[in-house]
Scaffold this motif. Structure first.
Motif, mmCIF file in Angstrom:
data_model
loop_
_atom_site.group_PDB
_atom_site.id
_atom_site.type_symbol
_atom_site.label_atom_id
_atom_site.label_comp_id
_atom_site.label_asym_id
_atom_site.label_seq_id
_atom_site.Cartn_x
_atom_site.Cartn_y
_atom_site.Cartn_z
ATOM 1 N N TRP A 23 0.820 -1.211 0.000
ATOM 2 C CA TRP A 23 0.000 0.000 0.000
ATOM 3 C C TRP A 23 0.850 1.254 0.000
ATOM 4 O O TRP A 23 0.439 2.291 -0.532
ATOM 5 C CB TRP A 23 -0.960 -0.017 1.192
ATOM 6 C CG TRP A 23 -1.986 -1.095 1.066
ATOM 7 C CD1 TRP A 23 -2.100 -2.245 1.791
ATOM 8 C CD2 TRP A 23 -3.043 -1.145 0.090
ATOM 9 N NE1 TRP A 23 -3.152 -3.005 1.351
ATOM 10 C CE2 TRP A 23 -3.752 -2.359 0.301
ATOM 11 C CE3 TRP A 23 -3.454 -0.307 -0.936
ATOM 12 C CZ2 TRP A 23 -4.851 -2.735 -0.464
ATOM 13 C CZ3 TRP A 23 -4.542 -0.672 -1.713
ATOM 14 C CH2 TRP A 23 -5.228 -1.866 -1.470
ATOM 15 N N GLN A 24 2.034 1.186 0.588
ATOM 16 C CA GLN A 24 2.941 2.330 0.512
ATOM 17 C C GLN A 24 3.361 2.577 -0.932
ATOM 18 O O GLN A 24 3.389 3.716 -1.400
ATOM 19 C CB GLN A 24 4.173 2.102 1.391
ATOM 20 C CG GLN A 24 3.921 2.185 2.885
ATOM 21 C CD GLN A 24 3.581 0.841 3.484
ATOM 22 O OE1 GLN A 24 2.891 0.038 2.867
ATOM 23 N NE2 GLN A 24 4.068 0.584 4.688
ATOM 24 N N GLU A 48 5.912 11.091 -0.647
ATOM 25 C CA GLU A 48 6.369 9.863 -1.300
ATOM 26 C C GLU A 48 7.611 9.313 -0.606
ATOM 27 O O GLU A 48 7.769 8.099 -0.442
ATOM 28 C CB GLU A 48 6.663 10.139 -2.780
ATOM 29 C CG GLU A 48 5.421 10.385 -3.626
ATOM 30 C CD GLU A 48 5.751 10.809 -5.033
ATOM 31 O OE1 GLU A 48 6.712 10.265 -5.612
ATOM 32 O OE2 GLU A 48 5.066 11.700 -5.570
ATOM 33 N N LEU A 59 6.584 7.518 2.555
ATOM 34 C CA LEU A 59 6.029 6.198 2.261
ATOM 35 C C LEU A 59 7.133 5.202 1.909
ATOM 36 O O LEU A 59 7.108 4.043 2.340
ATOM 37 C CB LEU A 59 5.023 6.300 1.111
ATOM 38 C CG LEU A 59 3.684 6.965 1.445
ATOM 39 C CD1 LEU A 59 2.888 7.229 0.161
ATOM 40 C CD2 LEU A 59 2.875 6.108 2.407
ATOM 41 N N ARG A 106 1.749 1.704 -3.651
ATOM 42 C CA ARG A 106 0.586 2.188 -4.399
ATOM 43 C C ARG A 106 0.281 3.645 -4.051
ATOM 44 O O ARG A 106 -0.129 4.426 -4.916
ATOM 45 C CB ARG A 106 -0.618 1.303 -4.101
ATOM 46 C CG ARG A 106 -0.459 -0.130 -4.615
ATOM 47 C CD ARG A 106 -1.616 -1.019 -4.201
ATOM 48 N NE ARG A 106 -1.403 -2.409 -4.601
ATOM 49 C CZ ARG A 106 -2.254 -3.401 -4.365
ATOM 50 N NH1 ARG A 106 -3.401 -3.145 -3.724
ATOM 51 N NH2 ARG A 106 -1.976 -4.625 -4.753
ATOM 52 N N GLY A 107 0.473 3.996 -2.785
ATOM 53 C CA GLY A 107 0.268 5.383 -2.384
ATOM 54 C C GLY A 107 1.236 6.324 -3.078
ATOM 55 O O GLY A 107 0.858 7.430 -3.501
ATOM 56 N N GLU A 108 2.494 5.891 -3.215
ATOM 57 C CA GLU A 108 3.487 6.699 -3.930
ATOM 58 C C GLU A 108 3.064 6.927 -5.376
ATOM 59 O O GLU A 108 3.166 8.038 -5.902
ATOM 60 C CB GLU A 108 4.842 6.012 -3.896
ATOM 61 C CG GLU A 108 5.558 6.052 -2.566
ATOM 62 C CD GLU A 108 6.928 5.417 -2.662
ATOM 63 O OE1 GLU A 108 7.766 5.925 -3.420
ATOM 64 O OE2 GLU A 108 7.148 4.386 -2.001
ATOM 65 N N LEU A 130 0.137 9.419 -5.544
ATOM 66 C CA LEU A 130 0.597 10.788 -5.321
ATOM 67 C C LEU A 130 1.343 11.332 -6.533
ATOM 68 O O LEU A 130 1.181 12.499 -6.906
ATOM 69 C CB LEU A 130 1.514 10.836 -4.094
ATOM 70 C CG LEU A 130 0.845 10.830 -2.725
ATOM 71 C CD1 LEU A 130 1.893 10.650 -1.631
ATOM 72 C CD2 LEU A 130 0.085 12.133 -2.504
#
Length: 315
Positions: free
Chosen positions: A167-168, A284, A287, A170-172, A175
């Motif tokens: 999930w980190q 980013e 994360l 994917r979060g990057e 963003l």
């Protein structure tokens, strides 16, 4: 105590978007005499860096997804200046960005075998065919693209580690796409400054924004958010500097459209795009550090590195 890593061990990668472990395989050089357990599995060393399948790496997805979003945002911003409401022009541009980003995310694999990476936290005293032995949940493979990989004995154990990191990644990616879409839109819209004489065009802003992105995300993806911000400010300063080119004696009239003389709109565009970029890069980075810390903490939690007994050595 953690055992020596065997052929077929399950790897988790901090850059993996899919969160799907892959199996570690022997390196490509042929070896006649295998070091093995009594069950026949070959023991691996620091020379072994290849995986059974490639991970879905966030790095290339971020590079290409961000670039497509940036260009798409510029197109939408320019379209708003000339066509009023977004209409079909903007929707078409957004569709291109969405399709291109999807291709970048799902069609990309690790470019090459992990031949450029290096193992750390390997066994200091056990050598297998002249190479240091590596250990489950202790040794870390530092990928040439900056990701960290760690091996588990079972797929279920590796899946638990991967689930903590996906999930980190994917979060990057999210963003990256969102921030560059906004930067592109502001840049494209700000390329045209309305004056009593008409539109004052600044044709270099868009290309310089793309050049700045390529510099920081393609050429130097290892840059911190502070370094990326400084690079962006450098390109912005260069753009303002180009605004004076047309005043140089004998320069053609078209040069007045290269760069921009400083106005409140230009300062606003520069401040907004710099702020969006710096904020996104910082988040980013946080994360990414979170994903890396999962691997590093797992490795640090293992105090003993004696490993399992080697049944057959065959040096």
């Amino acid at each position: 105590m953690k055992g020596y890593i065997e052929d077929g061990a399950w790897l988790s990668c901090s850059f993996d978007l899919a969160g799907t472990p892959k199996q570690l395989k022997r390196h490509l050089d042929k070896e006649d005499n295998k070091v093995q357990y009594s069950n026949g599995k070959r023991l691996l060393t620091v020379a072994d860096k290849n995986t059974s399948e490639c991970f879905k790496c966030k790095l290339a997805a971020k590079k290409w997804g961000g670039l497509l979003s940036l260009v798409g945002g510029i197109v939408v911003g320019v379209a708003l200046v000339f066509s009023g409401p977004v209409g079909w022009i903007a929707l078409g541009a957004l569709a291109v960005v969405a399709i291109g980003t999807t291709i970048a995310v799902f069609a990309h694999d690790c470019a090459d075998p992990q031949s450029g990476g290096n193992w750390i936290n390997f066994h200091q005293t056990t050598f297998i065919k002249g190479k240091e032995a590596i250990l489950y949940n202790k040794s870390i493979l530092e990928c040439k693209d900056l990701g960290l990989l760690i091996a588990s004995e079972t797929e279920a154990q590796a899946q638990t580690v991967s689930d903590k990191m996906k999930w980190q990644a994917r979060g990057e990616l999210g963003l990256q796409i969102l921030s560059n879409s906004l930067i592109g839109f502001v840049t494209g819209y700000g390329m045209f400054d309305r004056t009593p004489q008409g539109l004052d065009m600044d044709l270099s802003t868009g290309p310089l924004a793309v050049a700045s992105y390529i510099h920081t995300d393609f050429v130097h993806p290892e840059y911190s958010w502070q370094q990326s911000t400084l690079v962006g400010l450098g390109y912005t300063s260069a753009n303002f500097g180009l605004g004076s080119v047309h005043r140089i004696n004998r320069m053609p009239d078209w040069s007045k459209n290269l760069g921009t003389e400083i106005s409140l709109q230009d300062l606003g565009v520069a401040a907004l795009t710099t702020g969006i970029g710096a904020g996104s890069d910082y988040l980013e980075g946080e994360l990414a550090n979170s994903s890396n810390s999962i691997v590093q903490e797992l490795s640090a939690s293992v105090s003993g590195i004696s490993g399992k007994k080697i049944v057959s050595s065959n040096y």
